[in-house]
Scaffold this active site. Structure first.
Site, PDB file in Angstrom:
ATOM      1  N   CYS A 190      43.163  50.179  29.699  1.00 10.09           N
ATOM      2  CA  CYS A 190      43.085  49.066  30.645  1.00 10.09           C
ATOM      3  C   CYS A 190      43.395  47.715  30.015  1.00 10.09           C
ATOM      4  O   CYS A 190      43.440  46.703  30.712  1.00 10.09           O
ATOM      5  CB  CYS A 190      41.704  49.035  31.287  1.00 10.09           C
ATOM      6  N   HIS A 331      37.614  40.546  32.656  1.00 12.25           N
ATOM      7  CA  HIS A 331      38.056  41.926  32.896  1.00 12.25           C
ATOM      8  C   HIS A 331      37.384  42.440  34.168  1.00 12.25           C
ATOM      9  O   HIS A 331      38.049  42.934  35.065  1.00 12.25           O
ATOM     10  CB  HIS A 331      37.705  42.800  31.698  1.00 12.25           C
ATOM     11  N   GLU A 342      30.322  42.569  29.458  1.00 15.18           N
ATOM     12  CA  GLU A 342      31.194  41.401  29.438  1.00 15.18           C
ATOM     13  C   GLU A 342      30.391  40.109  29.530  1.00 15.18           C
ATOM     14  O   GLU A 342      30.721  39.112  28.864  1.00 15.18           O
ATOM     15  CB  GLU A 342      32.222  41.475  30.567  1.00 15.18           C
ATOM     16  N   LYS A 363      40.143  41.550  40.198  1.00 16.87           N
ATOM     17  CA  LYS A 363      39.957  42.943  40.612  1.00 16.87           C
ATOM     18  C   LYS A 363      39.135  43.081  41.895  1.00 16.87           C
ATOM     19  O   LYS A 363      39.152  44.143  42.526  1.00 16.87           O
ATOM     20  CB  LYS A 363      39.300  43.754  39.496  1.00 16.87           C
ATOM     21  N   HIS A 368      41.547  47.973  40.322  1.00 15.07           N
ATOM     22  CA  HIS A 368      41.852  48.024  38.887  1.00 15.07           C
ATOM     23  C   HIS A 368      43.224  48.656  38.686  1.00 15.07           C
ATOM     24  O   HIS A 368      43.401  49.849  38.913  1.00 15.07           O
ATOM     25  CB  HIS A 368      40.778  48.843  38.172  1.00 15.07           C
ATOM     26  N   PHE A 426      39.399  51.695  27.675  1.00 14.86           N
ATOM     27  CA  PHE A 426      38.838  52.897  27.072  1.00 14.86           C
ATOM     28  C   PHE A 426      39.362  53.013  25.632  1.00 14.86           C
ATOM     29  O   PHE A 426      40.539  52.758  25.371  1.00 14.86           O
ATOM     30  CB  PHE A 426      39.260  54.142  27.855  1.00 14.86           C
TER      31      PHE A 426
END
Length: 438
Positions: A190, A331, A342, A363, A368, A426
């Site tokens: 991502c 993010h 975050e 998002k 996403h 990830f």
């Protein structure tokens, strides 16, 4: 003196529009691109919603034969890159038609692609492309494996490998525009799109290129990928029967992310090179930082340490103090653990001042976009700096207890010089950008 990097073109194809301008206007309006999945059965899946690109016509960019060779992620990547390059004033090269028995486009000759008077004598041997994807052409892989299982290996398409390879978009864009500088695919889940921008900026700073097409894309909303993310309990479902309410970063009722598809491309350029060509800078890529959590394959660092380090390095490279940041595009996937980590990362960097820095999560409307997320979200930041406007976060009804955040709920006018963009993927991969008003 370090070479300064400017953005001279942007292009986007995503659930809120098939160009950057439409996408930006829909973000400012707080519209959602999330809907129910209708392309495959969802009765046995843990999530039945996604954010998909609508009304996209690949025929504007590829012949029917070419479109069959390349996967949807490459189609979207090419469209975004074409828009960005057009705004930057870089035209495709004139190339000889492909031979009758060839399926892929001709790359053109090196001599013909080196320089063009039409775009200021651009030396295309010093223009590269990092148009990346985290997962590649998932549908082609699925289709060809199924064909082999049903009809035997001789039924597999001879274009299987070039069609499925993740670097297909970078190769196609480079061939079409005669770009002979650094060109490849960079995959960090991502964080892919943001990493491609940071790495491209690094190449320009280091003198390896004068111009880079940078960005990311994904088109992986398939039954098996939705099943995989869903079985990992990472995906959201509709809230009270409404899919548009499912993506809700930083909200107490957040339950997971929404699968999305799309592509974002930026043309990055050395500042003096851009001005010599007469290209208009939209923003500066002032700094970037890249780190790894080194802790867990799918879970972010519980204390947000890796992402905080990336932000600190981006600020240092930009020569900007934390106090200079006037806006954060996070993010913010809308997962319970991800958003919490975050917030901790942001607090490590900005301290108590975090409560006074405007934050809006793209998002919340786009879902996403995986490998494309960071690129499209960076484009939103460029538009914020250009227009001095912040888009809202939707679906934020109640912020998690104990968090003191200035979440932008409606479009907001600002006097903004520096903005930060965060991405995480990830594998524990983190990337942060600091962008500056041009």
């Amino acid at each position: 003196m370090r070479r300064r990097v400017v953005v001279t073109g942007i292009g986007a194809v995503c659930p809120l529009g098939n160009d950057a301008a439409t996408t930006w206007q829909n973000l400012l309006a707080g519209r959602s691109g999330v809907d129910y999945i209708r392309d495959f059965p969802v009765d046995k899946l843990r999530s039945d919603i996604a954010a998909s690109v609508k009304g996209f016509d690949v025929g504007q960019y590829l012949s029917p034969k070419e479109a069959d060779i390349y996967g949807r992620v490459t189609h979207l990547s090419l469209a975004a890159a074409v828009e960005a390059l057009r705004e930057a004033g870089i035209a495709p090269i004139q190339r000889a038609p492909a031979a009758e028995d060839e399926g892929a486009p001709s790359p053109g000759s090196a001599a013909g692609s080196a320089a063009s008077a039409a775009d200021g004598g651009l030396d295309r041997t010093r223009v590269g492309c990092l148009m990346s994807t985290g997962m590649g052409s998932v549908e082609i892989f699925e289709e060809q494996v199924a064909r082999s299982a049903a009809r035997g290996p001789r039924a597999v398409s001879p274009y299987f490998i070039p069609g499925v390879m993740p670097n297909g978009a970078a190769a196609l864009i480079s061939m079409r525009y005669g770009l002979m500088g650094p060109s490849y695919n960079l995959a960090s889940a991502c964080a892919t799109g943001t990493h491609s921008i940071a790495t491209s900026a690094l190449m320009i700073e280091a003198g390896e290129a004068d111009v880079m097409v940078a960005g990311g894309a994904e088109a992986a909303t398939r039954l098996n990928t939705v099943a995989g993310f869903g079985n990992a309990k990472a995906l959201a479902r509709a809230i009270d029967g409404d899919p548009t309410r499912a993506s809700r970063p930083f909200d107490r009722r957040r339950q997971g992310f929404v699968m999305g598809e799309g592509a974002g491309a930026l043309v990055l350029e050395e500042e003096q090179h851009a001005r010599a060509r007469g290209a208009r800078p939209l923003a500066y890529v002032a700094g970037f930082g890249m780190t790894t959590d080194a802790e867990h394959l799918t879970r972010p660092h519980s204390g947000g340490v890796g992402l905080a380090l990336a932000l600190e390095r981006a600020l240092t490279r930009a020569g900007a103090a934390p106090e200079a940041i006037g806006y954060i595009n996070p993010h913010a996937t809308s997962t319970p653990q991800g958003d919490a980590a975050e917030v901790l990362a942001l607090r490590r960097v900005f301290g108590e001042r975090l409560a006074r820095i405007p934050i809006s999560a793209t998002k919340s409307m786009l879902g996403h976009l995986l490998g494309g997320a960071g690129a499209v979200e960076t484009i939103a930041v460029v538009c914020s700096l250009r227009d001095q406007l912040l888009h809202p976060s939707i679906n934020v009804e109640e912020i998690d207890p104990g968090w003191s955040l200035d979440i932008v709920r409606e479009r907001r006018g600002v006097d903004l010089r520096y903005a930060a963009k965060c991405s995480a993927g990830f594998g524990g991969h983190n990337c942060a950008l600091v962008l500056e008003r041009a």
